[in-house]
Motif scaffolding. Sequence first.
Motif, mmCIF file in Angstrom:
data_model
loop_
_atom_site.group_PDB
_atom_site.id
_atom_site.type_symbol
_atom_site.label_atom_id
_atom_site.label_comp_id
_atom_site.label_asym_id
_atom_site.label_seq_id
_atom_site.Cartn_x
_atom_site.Cartn_y
_atom_site.Cartn_z
ATOM 1 N N THR A 1 66.496 -51.874 3.934
ATOM 2 C CA THR A 1 65.133 -51.838 4.499
ATOM 3 C C THR A 1 64.849 -53.032 5.007
ATOM 4 O O THR A 1 64.646 -54.098 4.157
ATOM 5 N N LEU A 2 64.274 -53.291 6.143
ATOM 6 C CA LEU A 2 63.260 -54.498 6.448
ATOM 7 C C LEU A 2 61.892 -54.187 6.746
ATOM 8 O O LEU A 2 61.783 -53.094 7.680
ATOM 9 N N SER A 3 60.896 -54.904 6.295
ATOM 10 C CA SER A 3 59.461 -54.202 6.666
ATOM 11 C C SER A 3 58.770 -55.728 6.686
ATOM 12 O O SER A 3 59.010 -56.633 6.206
ATOM 13 N N ALA A 4 57.711 -55.425 7.317
ATOM 14 C CA ALA A 4 56.579 -56.565 7.662
ATOM 15 C C ALA A 4 55.340 -56.242 7.703
ATOM 16 O O ALA A 4 55.070 -54.967 8.189
ATOM 17 N N SER A 5 54.376 -56.942 7.356
ATOM 18 C CA SER A 5 53.038 -56.646 7.611
ATOM 19 C C SER A 5 52.698 -56.806 9.045
ATOM 20 O O SER A 5 51.544 -55.998 9.416
ATOM 21 N N SER A 6 53.216 -57.106 9.944
ATOM 22 C CA SER A 6 53.080 -57.119 11.368
ATOM 23 C C SER A 6 54.273 -57.266 12.210
ATOM 24 O O SER A 6 55.326 -57.718 11.713
ATOM 25 N N PRO A 7 54.532 -56.477 13.432
ATOM 26 C CA PRO A 7 55.527 -56.657 14.237
ATOM 27 C C PRO A 7 56.154 -58.177 14.469
ATOM 28 O O PRO A 7 57.407 -58.290 14.488
ATOM 29 N N ALA A 8 55.302 -59.030 14.636
ATOM 30 C CA ALA A 8 55.650 -60.533 14.915
ATOM 31 C C ALA A 8 56.673 -61.078 13.655
ATOM 32 O O ALA A 8 57.468 -61.605 13.835
ATOM 33 N N LEU A 9 56.069 -60.615 12.467
ATOM 34 C CA LEU A 9 56.719 -61.019 11.149
ATOM 35 C C LEU A 9 58.013 -60.473 10.962
ATOM 36 O O LEU A 9 59.042 -61.018 10.439
ATOM 37 N N LEU A 10 57.974 -58.881 11.389
ATOM 38 C CA LEU A 10 59.365 -58.204 11.418
ATOM 39 C C LEU A 10 60.416 -58.785 12.204
ATOM 40 O O LEU A 10 61.449 -59.120 11.866
ATOM 41 N N TYR A 11 59.989 -59.375 13.445
ATOM 42 C CA TYR A 11 60.952 -60.017 14.442
ATOM 43 C C TYR A 11 61.365 -61.333 14.007
ATOM 44 O O TYR A 11 62.858 -61.620 13.907
ATOM 45 N N ALA A 12 60.407 -62.277 13.055
ATOM 46 C CA ALA A 12 60.790 -63.543 12.585
ATOM 47 C C ALA A 12 61.785 -63.090 11.509
ATOM 48 O O ALA A 12 62.740 -63.919 11.361
ATOM 49 N N LEU A 13 61.622 -62.115 10.708
ATOM 50 C CA LEU A 13 62.696 -61.811 9.625
ATOM 51 C C LEU A 13 63.639 -61.503 9.893
ATOM 52 O O LEU A 13 64.740 -61.896 9.168
ATOM 53 N N VAL A 14 64.134 -61.038 10.847
ATOM 54 C CA VAL A 14 65.377 -60.557 11.507
ATOM 55 C C VAL A 14 66.199 -61.944 11.636
ATOM 56 O O VAL A 14 67.540 -61.911 11.269
ATOM 57 N N HIS A 15 65.504 -62.873 12.343
ATOM 58 C CA HIS A 15 66.294 -64.022 12.607
ATOM 59 C C HIS A 15 66.319 -64.950 11.204
ATOM 60 O O HIS A 15 67.641 -65.660 11.068
ATOM 61 N N LEU A 16 65.216 -64.716 10.349
ATOM 62 C CA LEU A 16 65.245 -65.511 9.149
ATOM 63 C C LEU A 16 66.460 -65.058 8.176
ATOM 64 O O LEU A 16 67.250 -65.685 7.476
ATOM 65 N N LEU A 17 66.761 -63.802 8.270
ATOM 66 C CA LEU A 17 67.823 -63.059 7.658
ATOM 67 C C LEU A 17 69.156 -63.490 8.187
ATOM 68 O O LEU A 17 69.921 -63.968 7.246
ATOM 69 N N ALA A 18 69.432 -63.542 9.602
ATOM 70 C CA ALA A 18 70.631 -64.121 9.881
ATOM 71 C C ALA A 18 70.936 -65.364 9.886
ATOM 72 O O ALA A 18 72.026 -65.730 9.596
ATOM 73 N N ASP A 19 69.925 -66.402 9.845
ATOM 74 C CA ASP A 19 70.280 -67.778 9.850
ATOM 75 C C ASP A 19 70.165 -68.335 8.661
ATOM 76 O O ASP A 19 70.846 -69.206 8.158
ATOM 77 N N ASP A 20 69.365 -67.935 7.579
ATOM 78 C CA ASP A 20 69.157 -68.359 6.367
ATOM 79 C C ASP A 20 69.280 -67.650 5.097
ATOM 80 O O ASP A 20 69.929 -68.087 4.007
ATOM 81 N N LEU A 21 69.014 -66.332 5.109
ATOM 82 C CA LEU A 21 68.868 -65.528 3.962
ATOM 83 C C LEU A 21 70.275 -64.897 3.451
ATOM 84 O O LEU A 21 70.720 -65.187 2.346
ATOM 85 N N LEU A 22 70.876 -64.384 4.522
ATOM 86 C CA LEU A 22 72.288 -63.725 4.283
ATOM 87 C C LEU A 22 73.181 -64.746 3.926
ATOM 88 O O LEU A 22 74.004 -64.461 2.704
ATOM 89 N N PRO A 23 73.331 -65.949 4.251
ATOM 90 C CA PRO A 23 74.316 -66.894 3.578
ATOM 91 C C PRO A 23 73.823 -67.509 2.182
ATOM 92 O O PRO A 23 74.748 -67.668 1.608
ATOM 93 N N HIS A 24 72.663 -67.554 2.010
ATOM 94 C CA HIS A 24 72.172 -68.127 0.531
ATOM 95 C C HIS A 24 71.334 -67.296 -0.465
ATOM 96 O O HIS A 24 70.962 -67.693 -1.479
#
Length: 758
Positions: free
Chosen positions: A78-101
Motif C-alpha cells: 500500500t501507498l498512502s499520503a496525507s495529500s494527493p501531491a505527496l502521494l505523487y511525490a512518494l511514487v517517485h521517491l519510491l522508484a528513485d531512492d527507497l526501492l534500492p536502499h
Amino acid sequence: MRTFSSLPPAYPAGAPPAVATAAITLSRRLGLPPAEARDEPGPGLNLDVAGGPWSLTPAPPPDAPAWMWARLDDRGGTLSASSPALLYALVHLLADDLLPHAADRLARGLLIEPAFSFHRPLFDSILTQVARTTRRFDPEAYIEHLARAGFTHLEVNGLAFHIPFEPGVPTEFYPPFYTYCPGLNHFVDSPLTRGLYPAAYLQANLNRVRRLAALGRKYGLKPGLLCFEPRTLPEHFFQRYPTLRGARVDHPFRSHLPRYTLAQDHPLAREHYRHLMRSLMEAVPDLDYLSVWTNDSGAGFEHTASLYVGRNGGPYLIREWRDHDQIARAAAESALRWLRLMRDTAAEINPGFEVLLRIEPFKVEHDHLLAGMGDGLGLEAPSLLVRGYDLPYHHPNYPEQRGLAGSLFHTTFDPREKELLAEHRARGIEPKMTYSVSSSFNLEPLLGIPYPRLLHEKLRALRETGFRAVSAYGGLLHLEKTPYWPHPGIIRAAQFTPERPVEAVLTALAERWAGASHAGALVAAWDAVEDALRYFPVVPLYSHFGFVWLRTWVRPFVPNLEAVPAEDRQYYERFMVSTANNPNINDLGRDVLFELINEESGRRMAGQFDRNALPRLDAALERLEEHCNTITAPEARAVFVDLRDRTRALRCWATTQRNTCAWVAGVYGYRRAASGDERARHRAYLDHMIDLELESTRRLLALWEQSDTEFMLVSDVGETSFIYGENFGELLRRKIELTERYRHVEPHIDEALIWRLP
C-alpha cells in the motif's frame, strides 16, 4: 531493483485526479501493467490518500501535519499520503531512492514526515509572472517537476496576455507594472465595474487560471492566488463615482496619472470585492489561498504609512486630528476587515481558505496587524524579525551589507525567530517563510546557476528553527532547459530525507548525470561556482530585478551616457522601467529618488569583485574548460558543457555588475577631482572599466550566438521591460558599437535631468 507482484496498481474509483496520476506513474516507473480504478482494494499495489474510501494507512502521529506511508513486499502493498501531491511525490521517491536502499524498512511499513507541510512557489516568474512568455516552456512539465520535488501548492493567476490591459499616458511608466501579481479585477468583474475591462480579456485570463489549476490538480498541487490588492481602478470609474475614491497608491515619479483604489470600507466597495472573490471561487472551487502584496505597484490599503505618497485615503476611515498611532490602528483595522472579507467569502466554498499578507510594507502598522491575525489570516516574510523593509541578516563575507533576508546569502536564523514563531502559533498563525531558490531576485535573468549547498543550508535552517510552511521565491524557472541543475534534487532531499548529508545528495545527482567516474569532478565544479558566488557583493537593485529593468546588459557604458544621441539610445531606453526624467538615464548610481551606489560604495564593491569573486570564477571556468576538453563520454561531457556555458554567462553578468560599480566610482570621482592628476587617475580607471565591459560583451555575444545552452530567460513573444527577447544579440552588437564610438567623451552627469519635461 526489487521486484513486486505483476498485478496492476489499483486506486479508488472517483479518487482525486492526482491519485490516478500517481498510480499510472507507478505502473510506468516499475514496469507494471496499467493501473486500474477499482471499488475496493485487492492484491498487488493499492494507492489512496487520507480521507479516501480505502483507509490504507495506520493512524499517523497526532502532531504530523503531513505524512507519506509505504508498505511493500513481494506480494504487493500500500501507498498512502496525507495529500494527493505527496502521494505523487512518494511514487517517485519510491522508484528513485527507497526501492534500492530501503527494502527492509518498506516491508515493515515506512512512515515519512515531510519537513514542510505547506510548500509553494511564490511569485512564480516563469509560470505566472514577468517571465511567463519564456520560449519553449511547457507548463505541465514544470508543474509535474514541482510535485515530484515535494511542493504542495501552485500559483495560478497569471495573465493570458504578455502585457496587461491598463490605461495610462505616453510619458509614464506604470501600466506595465500590472503585468505581475495581477489583481482580482483582471480576471472577473462585478456589477459595479462591468465594462471597465474588455470581456474577452477577463475571459482569457480566467480561462488560464482554470487551466493551470487543472494541471495542478492532475499532480495534487492546490491552487492559490498572488495579487497586488486592493488594486486601482481606472480614473474614469472615479469620475462616475467620486465618493468611492480611496487611497492614491501609484509611484509619483513613475506615474504621470494618479491612480486610486476603492474606499475599501464603503459598503459598495465591500460588495464589489465579495463579488470578485465569490466569482473566482466558483470558477476554481479548490482555490486554497490568497497571498496579498500591497502598498506597491498600484495597490495599497488606505492611510497606511508606507504608501508612496504618504498616508492618504477616502473620507470614511480617519476623522480630523488623530495622532499617528490612532491612524495606524485605524488603518490596520480597516485592512484586517478587508482581509477577513476575502477569507470569509472564499470560505463559503472552501472552508480551509487562507488569506496571507506580506508583512514587510507595514512597519508602523505591524503590531496592530499581528494582533488581528489568526483563524485563516496569516503572514509571509523572509524573517519574523522584519520591521518594514528593514530586513535583518548581513552578507556572510561583507558584513557592511545588511538587509539580505530572503536572498541566496540568507542561510541562518537568529534564535529569536524560534521565540517569535511560538508567539505566532499561539495566535493561530503559521507563518509562510520565503527562501531563495533560483536566479529570481538574485541573478536575473540567468538560468541554472548552482548554489546547492547554500540552498540546503537555508532549508535545513528553516526546518531546524521549526518552520513548517515555506515559499520558493521566484519559482524554479525553466527546468526543461536546466536538466543538470541540482536545486530540485536538493529541495526534494530537504523535504523528504532531511537527515541525509548534502554530500550524499550531490554525489547521487552527479552520478546520475555524469556517471560514477566523473561525479566527483562535477560536485567539485558546482562547489567552485558556488564558492565564487559567496563572494559576490550585492549591488543595490542591479543584483536583483533592476539588472533587467534598467537594461544594464545592453546599454553602452560610456562616461557620459547622454553623449550618445537620444535617437541612438532608444533601442534600450524604450524598454527601461523608467521615465524621461529618471536620473538613471544618465547616472547608474541613482534610480528615481534613490541613491543606489555612491563613489565610496562603488569603488569598494568593484574591488570586492576584482579581489574575491572574479578570480574564483575564473578558476572555476578554467577547470570546467579542462573537463570539457578531456571528457569523451558524450553524456558526461554534455553536463560539463552545460555548466561551463552557464558559468561563462555568470562571468559576463558579474563583470557588468562590477563595471556598474566602477562607472559610478570613476565618473563621480572625476567630477569631484580637484586636480588634473586626480582627474587623469579617474579617467584611466574608467578606460579600464570600458575595456573590461567591451571584452565581456563580446564574450557574451559569442556565447549567445554559438552555445546551445539556454543560459538566460528569453521571450518568444517579444522584449518587455522584464525580459529580453530573441533580438538580444542585436542589442549587444549595438552596445559594442556605441561604446566604441563614445568611450572617449568627458565624464559628465546632467543633474538637472530630474526637472526635465517629457
